[in-house]
Enzyme design. Structure first.
Site, mmCIF file in Angstrom:
data_model
loop_
_atom_site.group_PDB
_atom_site.id
_atom_site.type_symbol
_atom_site.label_atom_id
_atom_site.label_comp_id
_atom_site.label_asym_id
_atom_site.label_seq_id
_atom_site.Cartn_x
_atom_site.Cartn_y
_atom_site.Cartn_z
ATOM 1 C CE LYS A 53 -2.535 -2.446 -0.610
ATOM 2 N NZ LYS A 53 -2.331 -4.082 -0.621
ATOM 3 C CD GLU A 204 -5.746 -15.232 -14.643
ATOM 4 O OE1 GLU A 204 -5.163 -14.558 -13.805
ATOM 5 O OE2 GLU A 204 -6.298 -16.382 -14.718
ATOM 6 N N GLY A 273 -1.279 -17.148 -6.756
ATOM 7 C CA GLY A 273 -1.937 -17.537 -5.551
ATOM 8 C C GLY A 273 -0.895 -17.960 -4.567
ATOM 9 C CG HIS A 446 -24.517 17.238 -1.765
ATOM 10 N ND1 HIS A 446 -24.371 16.347 -3.203
ATOM 11 C CD2 HIS A 446 -24.253 18.182 -2.217
ATOM 12 C CE1 HIS A 446 -23.972 17.230 -3.811
ATOM 13 N NE2 HIS A 446 -24.318 18.202 -3.635
HETATM 14 P P1 NAI Z 1 -4.996 -14.689 -6.790
HETATM 15 O O1 NAI Z 1 -5.715 -16.067 -6.320
HETATM 16 O O2 NAI Z 1 -5.793 -13.551 -6.316
HETATM 17 O O3 NAI Z 1 -4.596 -14.656 -8.134
HETATM 18 C C1 NAI Z 1 -3.964 -15.697 -8.712
HETATM 19 C C2 NAI Z 1 -4.237 -15.461 -10.340
HETATM 20 O O4 NAI Z 1 -3.357 -16.430 -10.988
HETATM 21 C C3 NAI Z 1 -5.708 -16.152 -10.601
HETATM 22 O O5 NAI Z 1 -6.156 -15.039 -11.395
HETATM 23 C C4 NAI Z 1 -5.281 -17.405 -11.552
HETATM 24 O O6 NAI Z 1 -6.213 -17.635 -12.411
HETATM 25 C C5 NAI Z 1 -3.982 -17.043 -12.029
HETATM 26 N N1 NAI Z 1 -3.283 -18.287 -12.285
HETATM 27 C C6 NAI Z 1 -3.089 -19.285 -11.732
HETATM 28 N N2 NAI Z 1 -2.183 -20.246 -12.219
HETATM 29 C C7 NAI Z 1 -1.769 -19.599 -13.136
HETATM 30 C C8 NAI Z 1 -0.846 -20.126 -14.320
HETATM 31 N N3 NAI Z 1 -0.137 -20.954 -14.586
HETATM 32 N N4 NAI Z 1 -0.578 -18.911 -15.448
HETATM 33 C C9 NAI Z 1 -1.334 -17.829 -15.360
HETATM 34 N N5 NAI Z 1 -2.215 -17.556 -14.423
HETATM 35 C C10 NAI Z 1 -2.624 -18.366 -13.437
HETATM 36 O O7 NAI Z 1 -3.870 -14.789 -5.946
HETATM 37 P P2 NAI Z 1 -2.710 -13.656 -5.642
HETATM 38 O O8 NAI Z 1 -2.994 -12.447 -6.541
HETATM 39 O O9 NAI Z 1 -1.301 -14.544 -6.066
HETATM 40 O O10 NAI Z 1 -2.743 -13.305 -4.292
HETATM 41 C C11 NAI Z 1 -2.492 -14.163 -3.348
HETATM 42 C C12 NAI Z 1 -3.564 -13.981 -2.213
HETATM 43 O O11 NAI Z 1 -3.173 -12.979 -1.350
HETATM 44 C C13 NAI Z 1 -5.087 -13.712 -2.585
HETATM 45 O O12 NAI Z 1 -5.566 -14.933 -1.911
HETATM 46 C C14 NAI Z 1 -5.555 -12.355 -2.096
HETATM 47 O O13 NAI Z 1 -6.733 -12.564 -1.246
HETATM 48 C C15 NAI Z 1 -4.367 -12.130 -1.360
HETATM 49 N N6 NAI Z 1 -4.020 -10.775 -1.216
HETATM 50 C C16 NAI Z 1 -4.799 -9.723 -0.910
HETATM 51 C C17 NAI Z 1 -4.641 -8.444 -1.264
HETATM 52 C C18 NAI Z 1 -5.711 -7.670 -0.611
HETATM 53 O O14 NAI Z 1 -6.656 -7.906 -0.082
HETATM 54 N N7 NAI Z 1 -5.564 -6.159 -1.164
HETATM 55 C C19 NAI Z 1 -3.269 -8.031 -2.008
HETATM 56 C C20 NAI Z 1 -2.592 -9.120 -2.294
HETATM 57 C C21 NAI Z 1 -3.003 -10.451 -2.285
#
Ligand code: NAI
Length: 467
Positions: A53, A204, A273, A446
């Site tokens: 952030k 993706e 992920g 507002h």
């Molecule tokens: P995510 O689960 O949000 O996204 C992973 C993405 O990678 C998905 O769109 C998936 O379809 C794609 N993917 C999977 N395998 C793939 C492949 N072989 N090739 C291409 N695309 C592929 O996971 P992310 O972004 O890594 O975040 C991990 C965790 O951290 C999440 O569960 C999230 O909730 C948390 N997080 C939360 C944040 C927030 O609350 N603002 C910020 C950063 C992370």
């Protein structure tokens, strides 16, 4: 519990663990919290939510100074990036907050033990660290979080091929960056480095961004981020990564079949992920099973199959979010203390801190359709909100989904400036089991962005005023 050294031993000092420890101490229990890393706060404070952030905020200010301010009549010249100073500021924020957690544990008389904890039997944990010891506790709470999921053929070195940890600490802005995964991390970190000057390509697997979020939100975010010059290759599978003299060559192929291609970049971020962090905990030895996703199975009281051993946060089912872990931390402490802690899983917000932000709570339209629930939709665009226009923050919308029969709010989805703050109103209404009419009849200041939430709620009954 009095035979034990502690009433509660919490393993892990992330947002789930340290909050559980503090709440248990508030309830009069003797509490210890074990953490294997020298600083407290877990992934979120050290290499996750907080440092990202800082970079998201400062890179957005930089982008505004370069492009947006002039449109508002503020002419700034000589805008330059000092990446080292930006990183130093990030490190200072992280340092202050992690030290703050040390202070909070001290203030609440929680014993902090540094080391790696392993369960050796009911009520006993062996700790390996600067002061190795065996500790006994009436209740053990596992709050060990998650780690980045690996991707076959793409080996992370945290220099050229990085996880979110490396992406938060690059020494220079890469000219070309590939991001694998269009989820929370991919879009947030892709935004940071794109604003700082990198040519970012997000690859993706699925044919959409932000899986799990409402389809309309995903479509809009995809469009807005492309407008910010982030390139997307959807429906594409990365099959391997090869180090070259200049950087990394990624091999890819369309998921639907077709010709393989390659992409040469300087840095690759793997953001496909996260997976539960259960390694070295001795779960096998004490007989705690994992489910098919590697998560610890718990009941609604966060109890594992071994009496007195509980688990919360990213190591159990549910969204891997810091605030979800915190709520579970509070609940498990209250349960251990003999109370009745509870987490409402239907009202956990999710926020993607891009610009604009995407925020959601409750059900998506796709989920409602799949469950065959009859619902009504109210939408309102920020382009019709006076405050948004004054800030040139007209991108995005609010969408309220309400039960067609009862009008109860089932889900709210927002793309827009400060959506992460705006969603709080919807979360509160859903926590109280409120209706779209409740939001619509609540007086909103507002001019404010929140009026868009009210207007979307009015639109559920077809009576929005400003569209
Ligand atoms: P995510 O689960 O949000 O996204 C992973 C993405 O990678 C998905 O769109 C998936 O379809 C794609 N993917 C999977 N395998 C793939 C492949 N072989 N090739 C291409 N695309 C592929 O996971 P992310 O972004 O890594 O975040 C991990 C965790 O951290 C999440 O569960 C999230 O909730 C948390 N997080 C939360 C944040 C927030 O609350 N603002 C910020 C950063 C992370």
């Amino acid at each position: 519990m009095s035979d034990h050294e502690f009433d509660v031993l919490v393993i892990g000092a992330g947002p789930g663990g340290y909050v559980a420890a503090i709440r248990a101490a508030q309830l009069g229990l003797r509490v210890a919290c074990v953490e294997r890393t020298p600083t407290l706060g877990g992934t979120c404070l050290n290499v996750g939510c907080i440092p990202s952030k800082v970079l998201l905020h400062t890179s957005e200010e930089y982008a505004h100074a370069r492009a947006k301010l002039a449109r508002h009549g503020v002419v700034v010249s000589g805008v330059e990036l000092d990446l080292e100073a930006m990183m130093a500021h990030k490190d200072k924020v992280v340092g202050d907050l992690t030290k703050g957690v040390v202070g909070l544990l001290e203030k609440n008389d929680v014993t902090h033990i540094e080391g790696h904890a392993r369960l050796t039997g009911p009520g006993t944990v062996e700790i390996e660290g600067p002061e190795s010891r065996t500790v006994s506790a009436g209740a053990i709470v596992i709050a060990t979080g998650s780690v980045s999921a690996p991707l076959a053929g793409v080996e992370v070195d945290e220099e050229r091929i990085v996880t979110s940890t490396g992406a938060l600490a690059l020494a220079q802005v890469p000219a070309r960056m590939a991001v694998i995964g269009a989820g929370y991390i991919g879009l947030e970190m892709g935004s940071v480095w794109s604003r700082l000057g990198a040519k970012v390509t997000v690859i993706e697997f699925l044919d959409r961004v932000l899986p799990g979020m409402d389809g309309e939100v995903a479509t809009q975010m995809h469009r807005l981020l492309r407008r910010q010059k982030i390139a997307f290759k959807l429906g594409t599978r990365v099959t391997g990564a090869e180090r070259t003299n200049e950087g990394v060559r990624l091999a890819m192929e369309p998921v639907a079949g077709g010709e393989a291609t390659s992409l040469d970049v300087d840095v690759v971020l793997v953001a496909v992920g996260r997976r539960p962090n259960t390694e070295g905990l001795g779960l096998d030895e004490v007989g705690i099973p994992l489910d098919g996703h590697g998560r610890i199975e718990v009941n609604e009281r966060f109890e594992t199959t071994v009496p007195g051993v509980y688990a919360i946060g990213d190591v159990i089912a549910g969204p891997m979010l810091a605030h979800k872990a915190e709520e579970e931390g509070i609940a498990v402490a209250e349960i251990v203390a003999g109370g009745s802690g509870h987490v409402n899983r239907d009202a956990i917000p999710g926020v993607v801190y891009t610009a604009p932000e995407a925020a959601a709570v409750g059900q998506t339209e796709e989920a409602l359709e799949e469950a065959d629930i009859d619902y009504t939709v109210g939408r309102f665009p920020f382009a019709a909100n006076g405050r948004a226009r004054s800030m040139s923050a007209t991108d995005g919308f609010v969408k309220v989904l309400a039960d067609a029969e009862t009008d109860r709010v089932l889900g709210v989805h927002i793309v827009g400036h400060d959506a992460g703050t705006l969603i709080a109103e919807a979360v509160t209404v859903m926590e109280f089991g409120g209706s779209a009419e409740d939001i619509a009849r609540t007086c909103h200041a507002h001019p404010s962005l929140n009026e868009a939430v009210k207007e979307a709620a009015l639109a559920v009954a077809g009576r929005a005023i400003h569209v």
